[in-house]
Design an enzyme around this catalytic site. Structure first.
Site, mmCIF file in Angstrom:
data_model
loop_
_atom_site.group_PDB
_atom_site.id
_atom_site.type_symbol
_atom_site.label_atom_id
_atom_site.label_comp_id
_atom_site.label_asym_id
_atom_site.label_seq_id
_atom_site.Cartn_x
_atom_site.Cartn_y
_atom_site.Cartn_z
ATOM 1 N N LYS A 191 0.849 -1.200 0.000
ATOM 2 C CA LYS A 191 0.000 0.000 0.000
ATOM 3 C C LYS A 191 0.881 1.245 0.000
ATOM 4 O O LYS A 191 1.575 1.530 0.967
ATOM 5 C CB LYS A 191 -0.903 0.047 1.240
ATOM 6 C CG LYS A 191 -1.933 1.181 1.099
ATOM 7 C CD LYS A 191 -2.550 1.615 2.392
ATOM 8 C CE LYS A 191 -1.791 2.670 3.125
ATOM 9 N NZ LYS A 191 -1.701 3.987 2.445
ATOM 10 N N GLU A 265 10.045 0.573 10.379
ATOM 11 C CA GLU A 265 11.049 1.619 10.101
ATOM 12 C C GLU A 265 10.357 2.939 10.391
ATOM 13 O O GLU A 265 9.487 3.357 9.627
ATOM 14 C CB GLU A 265 11.488 1.569 8.636
ATOM 15 C CG GLU A 265 12.147 0.264 8.213
ATOM 16 C CD GLU A 265 13.595 0.167 8.658
ATOM 17 O OE1 GLU A 265 14.119 1.153 9.204
ATOM 18 O OE2 GLU A 265 14.195 -0.898 8.479
ATOM 19 N N GLU A 396 10.027 14.954 15.969
ATOM 20 C CA GLU A 396 10.347 14.929 14.542
ATOM 21 C C GLU A 396 9.434 15.924 13.808
ATOM 22 O O GLU A 396 8.211 15.814 13.872
ATOM 23 C CB GLU A 396 10.111 13.522 13.994
ATOM 24 C CG GLU A 396 10.547 13.393 12.543
ATOM 25 C CD GLU A 396 10.184 12.037 11.938
ATOM 26 O OE1 GLU A 396 9.052 11.581 12.141
ATOM 27 O OE2 GLU A 396 11.037 11.465 11.241
HETATM 28 P P1 NAD Z 1 2.359 7.752 8.512
HETATM 29 O O1 NAD Z 1 2.721 6.824 9.616
HETATM 30 O O2 NAD Z 1 1.290 8.728 8.733
HETATM 31 O O3 NAD Z 1 1.923 6.921 7.220
HETATM 32 C C1 NAD Z 1 2.761 5.936 6.661
HETATM 33 C C2 NAD Z 1 1.887 4.967 5.890
HETATM 34 O O4 NAD Z 1 1.051 4.279 6.814
HETATM 35 C C3 NAD Z 1 0.942 5.608 4.883
HETATM 36 O O5 NAD Z 1 0.840 4.757 3.772
HETATM 37 C C4 NAD Z 1 -0.380 5.658 5.623
HETATM 38 O O6 NAD Z 1 -1.503 5.644 4.786
HETATM 39 C C5 NAD Z 1 -0.314 4.380 6.437
HETATM 40 N N1 NAD Z 1 -1.089 4.362 7.666
HETATM 41 C C6 NAD Z 1 -1.485 5.404 8.432
HETATM 42 N N2 NAD Z 1 -2.136 4.943 9.512
HETATM 43 C C7 NAD Z 1 -2.150 3.598 9.423
HETATM 44 C C8 NAD Z 1 -2.656 2.557 10.258
HETATM 45 N N3 NAD Z 1 -3.289 2.803 11.391
HETATM 46 N N4 NAD Z 1 -2.471 1.277 9.870
HETATM 47 C C9 NAD Z 1 -1.804 0.983 8.736
HETATM 48 N N5 NAD Z 1 -1.308 1.930 7.906
HETATM 49 C C10 NAD Z 1 -1.472 3.218 8.247
HETATM 50 O O7 NAD Z 1 3.717 8.416 8.086
HETATM 51 P P2 NAD Z 1 3.964 9.469 6.911
HETATM 52 O O8 NAD Z 1 3.573 10.794 7.403
HETATM 53 O O9 NAD Z 1 3.408 8.965 5.630
HETATM 54 O O10 NAD Z 1 5.546 9.362 6.753
HETATM 55 C C11 NAD Z 1 6.405 10.080 7.504
HETATM 56 C C12 NAD Z 1 7.012 9.219 8.599
HETATM 57 O O11 NAD Z 1 7.683 8.105 8.025
HETATM 58 C C13 NAD Z 1 8.059 9.979 9.370
HETATM 59 O O12 NAD Z 1 7.884 9.756 10.747
HETATM 60 C C14 NAD Z 1 9.365 9.364 8.883
HETATM 61 O O13 NAD Z 1 10.423 9.476 9.795
HETATM 62 C C15 NAD Z 1 8.966 7.949 8.631
HETATM 63 N N6 NAD Z 1 9.903 7.281 7.716
HETATM 64 C C16 NAD Z 1 10.764 6.340 8.229
HETATM 65 C C17 NAD Z 1 11.694 5.734 7.400
HETATM 66 C C18 NAD Z 1 12.652 4.711 7.946
HETATM 67 O O14 NAD Z 1 13.246 3.991 7.149
HETATM 68 N N7 NAD Z 1 12.836 4.629 9.250
HETATM 69 C C19 NAD Z 1 11.733 6.050 6.039
HETATM 70 C C20 NAD Z 1 10.847 7.010 5.545
HETATM 71 C C21 NAD Z 1 9.934 7.616 6.395
#
Ligand code: NAD
Length: 488
Positions: A191, A265, A396
Site C-alpha cells: 500500500k 522503520e 520529529e
Molecule cells: P504515517 O505513519 O502517517 O503513514 C505511513 C503509511 O502508513 C501511509 O501509507 C499511511 O496511509 C499508512 N497508515 C497510516 N495509519 C495507518 C494505520 N493505522 N495502519 C496501517 N497503515 C497506516 O507516516 P507518513 O507521514 O506517511 O511518513 C512520515 C514518517 O515516516 C516519518 O515519521 C518518517 O520518519 C517515517 N519514515 C521512516 C523511514 C525509515 O526507514 N525509518 C523512512 C521514511 C519515512
C-alpha cells in the site's frame, strides 16, 4: 563571438532549466491486483495533486475491504501455486528484469516522482530512481544465493507480506520493500501513501511488462483505513511498515498476540555533530545536505546540529550565507535546491512547529529567498538559542527545519545526541579517526555517517533503535526479516 557568464548581469547567471521528459501519467489509475489494473469495489477515487502547483495530477482508486481480500487471495494463490515452487534462479531473473525496465524508464519515473511528491528533479533523478534500480539489481543477485547468506540453514519464505510505505521516497520505499521480499520467495501486497501513489502504480506497469506471474506483487493505494485492513488481514504472514512512530506503535499493538512477523522503520531526530577540528566548509555543505535534502522529509535527516562551542559563531554565519544561496521553487527545474512540501497537511504541521519553537524562546532565522504564490512551500529554517527540552529538539518535524545547540566535550555531544526517544541516524565531522570511532560507537543510532551524510547503498543495512523502529532493510540483513531458518 564569445559570451562569458562573468559579463552577464547577476540575475542572468541563474536561468530556469526545466526538465521536459514526459512523465507519462494517466488521468486515472486503478488497483493492481493479480497482474491487472482493476477498479475498486466501491468505485472510490482519490484526487492526487501536484504540491508545487496545487493542481490536479490524476485520480487513483482507493482499496476497500473486498479489494484487500482480493489482493491477499491473489498473493496467497501466487505464493502457493507458483512463486514458492519456482527455482530461485528463475525468481532472480524476474527481479533483474524489473530492475532493467525501471532503469529504461528512469527519466520518466524521475519526473513523475518530482511532480507527485514535490522533490527537486535533481534528487529524484540522481538519488530516488537510481537507488530504487540498484535495490532491485542487488536483491535479484541474492535470489539464488540464500544458502550463502544463511550457511548451514535453509531459508524458508514467510508467505504473503503486507507492506505499507510513506510519501517521502515513494518509489524507493516500494523498492526497499518489494525487492527483498521477492528475492526470498515471498509474495506482496503493497500500500503506497495516500498522497504519492503514482510511481508505485507506474512500477506496477513495469511489473506487468516484466511478465511477473499474476498475484506475486499487488499494489493497493488508499489511506489509513486501507493500511489498517492490510495490517489486520488474517491471511497475511508478515507486515513491513515504514512511517511514523505513532502508527508504528498502533501496528505493534494490533499485531500483538498474532503469529504475524513485522518490521517497523519509523521516525528520527538525528544529531549532526561538528567538532572544532572538522573541515568547516565541507561540514557546512554536509549540514545543508543533511537537513534540506528532500525538504527535510527524511527520516534520517540531520535535524539537530550539535556544534562545538569554539566554532559555533563561524559555522552559523557560514550556514546562513550558504542558505541565502539555496534556490527554492519549481521541482522540475534542474537548478532547484529546495522543492515543495508534500501536502497542505504537512505544511501546516511544519508551520505549527515554527510557531512552537518561537514560543519556547528559540530564535528563528530564514533566508530571504522568494516563495512561489501557489503550492506548499517552507523556507529553509534554522533555530538558535535552543535547549534540550524544547519540542523542536525532541520531536520529529519532518520539514526543512534545523535546531542548533552547542557542546564543549565529546561526552556532552554524545549525551545530547542520545537524549531523544529516537535512534535512527547521526553524523560526526572531525579530522580525527579516533574521535570518529569513539563517537559513532556511543551514539545509539542505526546508521552513523562520518564526514558525510545521507549516503545510501543497497548493500548497507538501515534501521533504528528505540522509537525509530525494529528490523533492518538493505544488505544481507534485509533478507532476514523475510525468512524463517530451518537447519539443514
Ligand atoms: P504515517 O505513519 O502517517 O503513514 C505511513 C503509511 O502508513 C501511509 O501509507 C499511511 O496511509 C499508512 N497508515 C497510516 N495509519 C495507518 C494505520 N493505522 N495502519 C496501517 N497503515 C497506516 O507516516 P507518513 O507521514 O506517511 O511518513 C512520515 C514518517 O515516516 C516519518 O515519521 C518518517 O520518519 C517515517 N519514515 C521512516 C523511514 C525509515 O526507514 N525509518 C523512512 C521514511 C519515512
Amino acid at each position: 563571438m564569445s559570451t562569458t557568464t562573468a559579463s552577464l548581469p547577476l540575475d542572468w547567471t541563474y536561468a530556469p532549466a526545466p526538465e521536459k521528459a514526459d512523465p507519462n501519467i494517466s488521468e486515472r489509475y486503478d488497483l493492481f491486483i493479480n497482474g491487472e489494473f482493476v477498479p475498486s469495489s466501491d468505485a472510490q477515487y482519490r484526487r492526487i495533486i501536484i504540491p508545487s502547483r496545487e493542481t490536479f495530477l490524476c485520480e487513483v482508486a482507493e482499496a476497500g475491504k473486498p479489494d484487500i481480500d482480493r489482493a491477499v487471495r491473489a498473493a496467497r494463490s501466487a505464493y502457493s501455486k507458483i512463486w514458492s515452487k519456482m527455482p530461485p534462479r528463475e525468481r532472480g531473473k524476474y527481479i533483474f528484469r524489473i530492475a532493467r525496465l525501471l532503469q529504461e524508464r528512469a527519466r520518466e519515473m524521475a519526473v513523475a516522482e518530482s511532480l507527485n511528491g514535490g522533490k527537486p528533479i535533481r534528487e529524484s533523478r540522481d538519488t530516488d530512481i537510481p537507488l530504487s534500480v540498484a535495490h532491485f539489481f542487488y536483491y535479484a543477485g541474492w535470489a539464488d544465493k540464500l544458502i550463502y547468506a544463511f550457511p548451514g540453514a535453509r531459508a524458508r519464505a514467510l508467505g504473503v507480506c503486507g507492506q505499507v510505505i510513506p510519501w517521502n521516497f515513494p518509489l524507493l520505499m516500494a523498492a526497499w520493500k518489494i525487492a527483498p521480499a521477492l528475492a526470498t520467495g515471498n509474495t506482496v501486497v503493497l500500500k503506497p501513501a495516500e498522497t504519492t501513489p503514482v510511481t508505485a502504480l507506474k512500477l506496477a506497469e513495469i511489473i506487468r511488462d516484466a511478465d511477473l506471474p499474476p498475484g506475486v506483487v499487488n499494489i493497493v493505494p488508499g489511506g489509513r483505513s486501507t493500511g489498517q485492513l492490510l495490517v489486520e488481514h488474517p491471511d497475511v504472514d508478515k507486515i513491513a511498515f515504514t512511517g511514523s512512530t505513532a502508527v508504528g506503535k498502533w501496528i505493534m499493538k494490533a499485531l500483538a498476540g498474532t503469529r504475524k512477523k513485522y518490521t517497523l522503520e519509523l521516525g528520527g531526530k538525528a544529531a549532526n555533530i561538528i567538532f572544532e577540528d572538522a573541515a568547516i566548509d565541507q561540514a557546512v555543505e554536509g549540514i545543508i545536505n543533511a537537513i534540506f535534502f528532500n525538504q527535510g522529509h527524511v527520516c534520517c535527516a540531520g535535524s539537530r546540529l550539535l556544534v562545538q562551542e569554539g566554532i559555533a559563531d563561524t559555522v552559523i554565519s557560514k550556514l546562513k550565507k550558504r542558505m541565502e544561496t539555496l534556490i527554492l521553487g519549481d521541482p522540475l527545474d534542474k537548478n532547484t535546491d529546495v522543492g515543495a512540501i508534500n501536502s497542505k497537511e504537512q505544511l501546516d504541521k511544519i508551520e505549527r512547529y515554527l510557531q512552537v519553537g518561537q514560543e519556547e524562546g528559540a530564535e528563528m532565522w530564514q533566508p530571504t529567498c522568494p516563495v512561489p504564490e501557489k503550492g506548499f512551500w517552507c523556507r529553509p529554517t534554522l533555530f538558535t538559542n535552543v535547549s534540550q527540552s524544547h519540542r523542536i529538539t525532541q520531536e520529529e518535524i519532518f520539514g526543512p527545519v534545523l535546531s542548533i545547540q552547542t557542546f564543549r566535550t565529546a561526552e556532552e555531544a554524545i549525551e545530547k545526541a542520545n537524549n531523544t526517544p529516537y535512534g535512527l541516524s547521526g553524523g560526526v565531522w572531525t579530522d580525527k579517526g579516533a574521535k570518529i570511532f569513539k563517537v559513532t560507537r556511543q551514539v545509539k543510532a542505526g546508521v552513523m555517517w562520518a564526514n558525510t551524510f545521507n549516503k545510501f547503498d543497497p548493500s548497507s543495512p538501515f534501521g533504528g533503535y528505540k522509537e525509530s523502529g525494529m528490523g533492518r532493510e538493505g544488505g544481507w540483513h534485509g533478507l532476514m526479516p523475510y525468512v524463517e531458518l530451518e537447519s539443514l
